[in-house]
Design a protein around this motif. Structure first.
Motif, PDB file in Angstrom:
ATOM      1  N   ARG A  54     -18.175 -44.028 -38.404  1.00  0.00           N
ATOM      2  CA  ARG A  54     -18.025 -44.861 -40.171  1.00  0.00           C
ATOM      3  C   ARG A  54     -17.852 -45.700 -39.986  1.00  0.00           C
ATOM      4  O   ARG A  54     -18.090 -46.839 -40.060  1.00  0.00           O
ATOM      5  N   THR A  83     -29.738 -36.449 -31.808  1.00  0.00           N
ATOM      6  CA  THR A  83     -29.452 -37.790 -31.383  1.00  0.00           C
ATOM      7  C   THR A  83     -29.101 -38.819 -30.288  1.00  0.00           C
ATOM      8  O   THR A  83     -29.249 -39.469 -29.490  1.00  0.00           O
ATOM      9  N   LEU A  84     -27.140 -38.161 -30.580  1.00  0.00           N
ATOM     10  CA  LEU A  84     -26.407 -38.616 -29.242  1.00  0.00           C
ATOM     11  C   LEU A  84     -26.818 -37.711 -27.981  1.00  0.00           C
ATOM     12  O   LEU A  84     -26.632 -38.588 -26.868  1.00  0.00           O
ATOM     13  N   ASP A  99     -26.381 -31.000 -41.524  1.00  0.00           N
ATOM     14  CA  ASP A  99     -27.764 -31.357 -41.347  1.00  0.00           C
ATOM     15  C   ASP A  99     -28.033 -32.517 -40.877  1.00  0.00           C
ATOM     16  O   ASP A  99     -28.588 -32.595 -40.216  1.00  0.00           O
ATOM     17  N   TYR A 100     -27.353 -32.981 -40.941  1.00  0.00           N
ATOM     18  CA  TYR A 100     -27.131 -34.820 -40.834  1.00  0.00           C
ATOM     19  C   TYR A 100     -26.155 -34.508 -39.432  1.00  0.00           C
ATOM     20  O   TYR A 100     -27.078 -35.322 -38.728  1.00  0.00           O
ATOM     21  N   SER A 135     -28.269 -33.009 -36.570  1.00  0.00           N
ATOM     22  CA  SER A 135     -29.835 -33.713 -36.342  1.00  0.00           C
ATOM     23  C   SER A 135     -28.986 -34.935 -35.470  1.00  0.00           C
ATOM     24  O   SER A 135     -29.488 -35.214 -34.663  1.00  0.00           O
ATOM     25  N   LEU A 136     -27.273 -35.483 -36.028  1.00  0.00           N
ATOM     26  CA  LEU A 136     -27.198 -36.505 -34.634  1.00  0.00           C
ATOM     27  C   LEU A 136     -26.392 -35.962 -33.435  1.00  0.00           C
ATOM     28  O   LEU A 136     -26.872 -37.099 -32.588  1.00  0.00           O
ATOM     29  N   PHE A 191     -20.753 -41.520 -32.729  1.00  0.00           N
ATOM     30  CA  PHE A 191     -20.438 -42.207 -34.090  1.00  0.00           C
ATOM     31  C   PHE A 191     -19.598 -42.090 -35.116  1.00  0.00           C
ATOM     32  O   PHE A 191     -19.382 -40.561 -35.334  1.00  0.00           O
ATOM     33  N   ASP A 208     -12.493 -44.833 -36.253  1.00  0.00           N
ATOM     34  CA  ASP A 208     -12.065 -43.059 -37.179  1.00  0.00           C
ATOM     35  C   ASP A 208     -12.375 -41.967 -36.885  1.00  0.00           C
ATOM     36  O   ASP A 208     -13.351 -41.989 -35.313  1.00  0.00           O
ATOM     37  N   ILE A 237     -17.402 -35.226 -46.615  1.00  0.00           N
ATOM     38  CA  ILE A 237     -17.775 -35.658 -47.839  1.00  0.00           C
ATOM     39  C   ILE A 237     -18.363 -36.602 -46.879  1.00  0.00           C
ATOM     40  O   ILE A 237     -18.981 -38.161 -47.463  1.00  0.00           O
ATOM     41  N   HIS A 238     -18.141 -37.169 -45.705  1.00  0.00           N
ATOM     42  CA  HIS A 238     -18.948 -38.174 -45.133  1.00  0.00           C
ATOM     43  C   HIS A 238     -19.887 -37.781 -43.995  1.00  0.00           C
ATOM     44  O   HIS A 238     -20.569 -38.788 -44.056  1.00  0.00           O
ATOM     45  N   ALA A 239     -20.392 -36.869 -43.772  1.00  0.00           N
ATOM     46  CA  ALA A 239     -21.445 -36.501 -43.424  1.00  0.00           C
ATOM     47  C   ALA A 239     -21.561 -34.350 -44.103  1.00  0.00           C
ATOM     48  O   ALA A 239     -21.489 -34.036 -43.856  1.00  0.00           O
ATOM     49  N   ALA A 240     -23.003 -34.910 -43.923  1.00  0.00           N
ATOM     50  CA  ALA A 240     -23.744 -33.061 -44.377  1.00  0.00           C
ATOM     51  C   ALA A 240     -24.111 -32.496 -43.469  1.00  0.00           C
ATOM     52  O   ALA A 240     -24.356 -33.188 -41.949  1.00  0.00           O
TER      53      ALA A 240
END
Lengths: 763, 289
Positions: B187, B273-274, B265-266, B269-270, B185, B191, B260-263
């Protein structure tokens, strides 16, 4: 002889492109002058502080360095950049000095300039400059700036440095008595236009003639000439701005920046041409930023969903200083909230807030992108609350043709009277819904398909264009029978050369190749205004019509003389003056007759292109990713000069809007350090990111305000995108009751909204 | 963004290159230049000498045998993309490399360069780690074979010595019928990954998972392996219940940073998910993906 087919309205390929595609364009960095030196700028690495001491001795001693200048060498008081648009005495204390003197107020602010044999040596020397800065606490967010106690301008006593009041009718007790009210706090983040070509200045001083010549001008060469002449204490006619090709402006590039003084200053001081080409890091740090506005907004409706009034309390974070175009966004964000809708009573207060960030200014759809986000979010929320279909809600509130022209809410200070000129707002909404298959797709709203939630939204917008007060065009009949057209409009990559050639060719009844356009340089016409506020087609185009009318009558007079008949016995047709007795003369025969005219078109009435957009998105609730499944836009530009160039403008404009809504974000930390200082972190849309854009421009309601009928276009694509995307995401995630209140709609933010949602769906 | 001064050498033999590196403190190897040159332009790296290895013989081929793959350090991404043999010889490797940056960059960037740069979000370090590759480096002390597990030390930091040059990366053989998937994943396409998860495993005749590998990029200081998830999977039948547990465990195992693109905790979780998506995808991939 068959009737001439008009060129206006035809999809003619850009005449600019051949030269550009063959690599024969001339951009700022293509300029080379004998003996030319190179500049590099030392920029503050501190967000807020006081310069105690600068030691440039080691830098000066480096081999290949010719000079190092700081405020001391430039001389005090250091010149400060004027406010070009809607200046007000109250802004004077907050204007940016061309080089920091005492305080530094943002990371990227120029502190010193090095002139050396090569750009690399100049950069080496930057590392040798020792700057002692007493670091002060910085403020970057609106909340921190409002709270203080750190103040950018201590003597002012507050970071609220200016304000606007915008009013239409009296709100009176509407909010106390309305059947429905809702209040939200919404925010549009800081981002801006990223031009493919960075800024650049080449300056050359001719001491014998006392003449300063500058290359790299774009957007507003005449205004910048005036500013520079004032700062260098030269007469305006001793300063020349030369515009080459330009890799974009988008409102940001071409305004007067510190380097537009520093480079000519150095060139005069050293008696050598000096070049400075901005690098991408400098561009991101110190170019005009935009948006960054917070809004407490309240809407009042009757029970049938008719808007009774809107009240908005806004805080726009303009960064560290007022610069040339800083006033526009705070004015527009206040004035454009009603948009194409009937908002009988309206009140907005816009506080202009200073913070330790790069100064802000105009960027495509300034203030309007933000206002449309605020308004369209509120419309969807209100429609849902009232149980009214979101399209029907808009129908009930869109202005009808009978209600036009409609004055904008009044603004103070620096009032300007403007009105929505013409339009069939609801009709274009219907066209857009039909093209997007809105009705057929309603079953998809909120539906989970292959792991993603689908949502659709629709928005209506208006775009301002055609800023006055005037624009110039000069036509000269050349010896070879062609016509040279000198214009005050600037080419910023928008295709204005092609547009003005089409208009001129039609006016003169000549083929395209009989017209040659010369644009944007300050020696071509006495006075020019440039390219901003979607004005060049309307203002430049009408100036061309005036010039053409005059030189045609000069041709008739001259032709009558050659044909030995009276002025009443000749007519003009397809580049020939024809006498009633059958004889005729062509343009070559008229060439020796000094046929030339410089015309100025005056206009104070703006044009308002309008339209509707529909977005269909698919949202991955687990990753927060948003895919644009379909994007449909229709705008009525009144009269279209060139559908091909307009289409390109419209698509690019939407993509920039999508970039702003989804990707682009200037992130600062609490100390004022920028965390998105490269294109790896400041994410600009790539050519392949948004393939599903379908946009059409139509000619439904010409502007009644000027002969050409065209309306300024090119910014409209950007304006509605933020609100539209947020509404589409809300529609997709309706089972989660997700309601975005801030941009950008980054994956992290969308994921968090889903996590924090009050109600999870069955997933 | 003008580079600082540095000396430049373009030796024609590996020995000469190694000598230059050991004789010049602060010297750096220049291969495809896709990471190093921007670092120079930003003046974040100031090497005294760049040793350009473009003239060295060899190191530019992909060799496939029963022992696995031997990929030369100077092999470019576009070679991997275009090599039709890899569709069966190592489909995961080829698929992951398709996620590297953009077409123009894939024409220049090299396997060895990416390994030496050791960006924890990059695909090549990730594929080396998840596939248990051996990284071969040559220095004054001779040839050294470094396990991927020992190679990546921290973000942009490896166990390479100053005078060592990566010559080759070796992949264990890839049995036919292996189940695999890679989910990344970012942006924007091209990237650096916010996170990426590679999984592969074999299904024995008894229908249970064997030899599970789960590798993650973008969620730690180095490319990482989720040992706990691999242990959870091995010997089990893959079903939604197991996928759910793997998802939870994957998420709990990683401790990514915020940027700056993702915290953080996000990102946690990702990764879960992946991982779940990868396992589902791999399960349905069969032998013919």
């Amino acid at each position: 002889m068959s009737a001439r087919i008009p060129l206006v309205g035809k999809p003619i390929e850009r005449i600019e492109d051949r030269k550009l595609l063959l690599g024969r364009g001339s951009f700022a960095d293509d300029i080379h002058r004998d003996g030319m030196l190179h500049a590099a700028i030392l920029r503050s690495s501190v967000g807020h502080g006081l310069i105690r001491h600068i030691d440039v001795s080691a830098a000066r001693a480096l081999e290949g360095v010719h000079a190092v200048f700081s405020a001391e060498e430039i001389g005090r008081p250091v010149p400060r950049i004027p406010v070009r648009l809607f200046p007000n005495d109250g802004m004077d204390p907050f204007r940016q000095p061309v080089i920091a003197d005492g305080k530094v107020r943002f990371v990227g602010e120029p502190i010193a300039i090095v002139i050396a044999d090569t750009p690399a040596i100049a950069e080496d020397a930057l590392e040798l400059i020792e700057v002692d800065i007493e670091v002060f606490p910085a403020v970057t967010s609106i909340a921190a700036a409002v709270a203080g106690p750190a103040l950018l301008f201590e003597s002012h006593g507050s970071n609220r440095i200016f304000g606007y009041e915008i009013r239409r009718d009296e709100l009176a007790d509407i909010f106390e008595t309305a059947a429905y009210t809702r209040r939200e706090r919404l925010y549009v983040h800081r981002h801006t236009g990223i031009t493919m070509e960075t800024r650049g200045v080449v300056a050359e001083w001719n001491a014998a003639d006392g003449y300063m010549r500058c290359w790299g001008a774009v957007k507003v060469p005449f205004a910048n000439r005036k500013i520079l002449a004032g700062m260098l204490d030269l007469p305006e006619d001793k300063v020349e701005m030369i515009e080459g090709n330009a890799g974009g402006s988008f409102g940001v590039r071409g305004e007067f920046f510190p380097e537009d003084f520093l480079i000519p200053f150095a060139a005069r001081k050293l008696g050598r041409p000096v070049k400075w080409i901005e690098d991408r890091r400098e561009h991101l740090l110190a170019i005009t930023h935009a948006r960054d506005v917070e809004c407490d907004i309240a809407i009042a409706c009757d029970g049938d969903g008719h808007i009774l009034g809107i009240r908005a309390d806004m805080r726009m974070n303009i960064g560290a200083y007022f610069r040339t175009s800083t006033t526009i966004a705070p004015r527009n964000v206040g004035q454009f909230v009603p948009g194409p809708y009937r908002v009988p009573a309206y009140s907005a207060d816009v506080a202009v807030i200073a913070s330790n960030k790069s100064p802000s200014g105009t960027y495509r759809g300034p203030g309007r992108f933000e206002a449309d986000f605020f308004r369209e979010r509120m419309l969807d929320l209100a429609a849902d609350d009232l149980g009214i279909d979101r399209v029907e809600f808009r129908r009930r509130n869109l202005l009808t043709e009978a209600e036009l022209p409609k004055p904008f809410p009044a603004i103070t200070p620096n009032p300007v009277v403007t009105e929505l000129d013409s339009g069939a707002y609801e009709h274009v909404l219907d066209l857009c819904l039909a093209k997007a298959n809105w009705a057929d797709k309603q079953h998809l709203q909120g539906k989970l398909v292959d792991g993603r939630y689908h949502g659709l939204a629709v928005c209506c917008f208006v775009e301002g264009g055609a800023a006055g007060p005037r624009e110039s065009a000069r036509m000269v009949l050349e010896d070879d029978g062609t016509i040279s057209l000198y214009v005050g409009s600037s080419a910023v990559g928008q295709g204005v050369e092609t547009i003005l050639t089409q208009i001129a060719a039609d006016a003169m009844e000549l083929p395209l190749d009989a017209i040659r356009v010369f644009h944007g340089s300050t020696t071509y016409v006495k006075e020019g205004w440039g390219s901003y506020h979607s004005r060049s087609t309307v203002m430049g185009g009408n100036a061309v019509l005036l010039a053409a009318a005059e030189i045609k009558s000069q041709m008739l007079a001259a032709g009558a003389g050659l044909l030995q008949c009276s002025g009443q016995e000749v007519s003009y047709e397809n580049g020939r003056v024809i006498a009633q007795h059958g004889g005729s003369v062509g343009l070559k025969e008229l060439a020796g007759k000094d046929i030339a005219f410089e015309a100025t078109f005056h206009n104070s009435k703006h044009t308002y292109t309008y339209g509707s957009h529909v977005a269909h998105v698919a949202v991955d609730a687990e990753t927060g990713h948003i895919e644009i499944v379909d994007y449909v836009a229709i705008e009525d530009a009144g009269r279209i000069i060139n559908p091909l160039t307009l289409h390109g403008q419209a698509v690019g404009s939407i993509v920039q809007g999508l970039g702003g809504a989804l990707l682009e974000h200037f992130v600062y930390d609490e100390d004022g350090q920028m965390l998105s200082g490269s294109l790896a972190d400041y994410l600009v849309p790539l050519a392949t990111d948004f393939p599903n854009i379908r946009t059409s421009s139509i000619e439904l309601r010409p502007s009644p305000n000027h002969p050409l009928g065209a309306k300024g276009a090119g910014e409209g694509g950007t304006i509605p995108v933020g609100g539209l995307l947020a509404n589409a995401v809300a529609a997709a995630l309706r089972d989660f009751h997700v309601q975005p209140t801030e941009l950008p709609l980054s994956p992290d933010r969308i994921w968090r909204l889903v996590q924090d949602a009050p109600a999870q769906s069955g997933a | 963004m003008k580079m600082p001064q540095f000396d430049y050498a373009c030796p024609s033999s590996l020995e000469e290159a190694i000598q230059l590196l050991s004789d010049n403190e602060g010297a750096k190897v220049l291969s495809g230049g896709q990471s190093l040159l921007p670092l120079l332009a930003f003046r974040m790296a100031q090497p005294t000498l760049l040793v350009d290895i473009q003239k060295l013989a060899g190191m530019d081929r992909i060799e496939i045998s029963a022992d696995g793959l031997r990929v030369g350090a100077r092999v470019r991404w576009c070679q991997i993309e275009d090599d039709k043999r890899l569709a069966t010889a190592h489909p995961l490797f080829q698929f992951m490399i398709n996620h590297v940056a953009h077409y123009q960059i894939r024409n220049r960037g090299t396997v060895g360069g990416s390994l030496a740069h050791a960006d924890p979000s990059a695909e090549m370090p990730g594929v080396a780690r998840v596939c248990d590759c051996d990284i071969v480096a040559v220095g004054n002390a001779g040839e050294r074979v470094i396990k991927a597990a020992d190679f990546f030390v921290a973000a942009l930091e490896t166990s390479l010595q100053e005078d060592e040059i990566i010559t080759e990366v070796r992949f264990p053989p890839w049995p036919s019928g292996r189940r695999w998937a890679f989910h990344e994943f970012a942006r924007r396409r091209g990237d650096f990954a916010i996170a990426g998860v590679a999984v592969f495993f074999d299904i024995g005749s008894d229908g249970v998972i064997a030899d599970a590998h789960v590798g993650v990029i973008g969620a730690g200081d180095t490319p990482i392996r989720l040992d706990a998830v691999e242990q959870l999977l091995n010997g089990q039948r893959l079903d939604e219940e197991l996928i759910g547990r793997a998802r939870h465990l994957a998420s709990e195992t990683v401790d990514p940073q915020s940027d700056i693109h993702a915290a953080g905790d996000y990102r946690k979780s990702l990764v879960g998910t992946l991982t779940a998506r990868g396992l589902r995808d791999a399960a349905s991939s069969g032998a013919v993906k």
